[in-house]
Scaffold this active site. Structure first.
Site, PDB file in Angstrom:
ATOM      1  N   CYS A  69       0.848  -1.190   0.000  1.00  0.00           N
ATOM      2  CA  CYS A  69       0.000   0.000   0.000  1.00  0.00           C
ATOM      3  C   CYS A  69       0.886   1.244   0.000  1.00  0.00           C
ATOM      4  O   CYS A  69       2.072   1.177   0.323  1.00  0.00           O
ATOM      5  CB  CYS A  69      -0.962   0.004   1.183  1.00  0.00           C
ATOM      6  N   CYS A  70       0.298   2.357  -0.373  1.00  0.00           N
ATOM      7  CA  CYS A  70       1.004   3.643  -0.390  1.00  0.00           C
ATOM      8  C   CYS A  70      -0.050   4.729  -0.196  1.00  0.00           C
ATOM      9  O   CYS A  70      -1.010   4.525   0.542  1.00  0.00           O
ATOM     10  CB  CYS A  70       1.798   3.814  -1.689  1.00  0.00           C
ATOM     11  N   ALA A  71       0.096   5.859  -0.849  1.00  0.00           N
ATOM     12  CA  ALA A  71      -0.891   6.928  -0.719  1.00  0.00           C
ATOM     13  C   ALA A  71      -2.043   6.756  -1.714  1.00  0.00           C
ATOM     14  O   ALA A  71      -3.204   6.934  -1.366  1.00  0.00           O
ATOM     15  CB  ALA A  71      -0.233   8.290  -0.898  1.00  0.00           C
ATOM     16  N   GLY A  73      -1.789   4.193  -4.651  1.00  0.00           N
ATOM     17  CA  GLY A  73      -1.777   2.922  -5.368  1.00  0.00           C
ATOM     18  C   GLY A  73      -0.706   2.841  -6.436  1.00  0.00           C
ATOM     19  O   GLY A  73      -0.422   1.758  -6.952  1.00  0.00           O
ATOM     20  N   TRP A  97      -3.372   3.462   1.430  1.00  0.00           N
ATOM     21  CA  TRP A  97      -3.410   2.868   2.762  1.00  0.00           C
ATOM     22  C   TRP A  97      -4.709   3.173   3.497  1.00  0.00           C
ATOM     23  O   TRP A  97      -5.227   2.320   4.208  1.00  0.00           O
ATOM     24  CB  TRP A  97      -2.185   3.284   3.586  1.00  0.00           C
TER      25      TRP A  97
END
Length: 104
Positions: A69-71, A73, A97
């Protein structure tokens, strides 16, 4: 082409992230340390995507399920590709996330 893009960005058949997490999946947050310290999913580990290649020893079991996950995708899609290119078999792009947190 569309199928390839869907695979890269984690779209396609619905994934039950809650079930994967309950079965012991690793939650891998690939945002920067600063972003991670500003908020993250409890239990997630942080390895920024730009240093992921240098920290694969933290993810020893290549058969273990990993949810990236990140901010938004984008970086998590890159991380998924990096992991798969190194032989990790069960990698899912969880996208942003905060939205992933709601799916867990």
């Amino acid at each position: 082409m569309i199928t390839t893009l869907k695979k890269i960005f984690g779209f396609g058949p619905s994934v039950n992230y809650s079930e994967l997490a309950q079965q012991g999946a690793i939650l891998l947050d690939v945002r920067s340390k600063a972003e991670f310290s500003g908020g993250h999913i409890k239990g997630a580990i942080n390895i920024p995507v730009n240093v992921l290649n240098n920290h694969l020893e933290q993810l020893k079991d290549k058969d273990k399920t990993i949810i990236t996950c990140c901010a938004s995708g984008m970086r998590s899609a890159s991380a998924k590709s990096i992991l798969q290119s190194h032989g990790y078999k069960n990698v899912y792009n969880g996208g942003g996330w905060s939205s992933l947190q709601n799916k867990l």
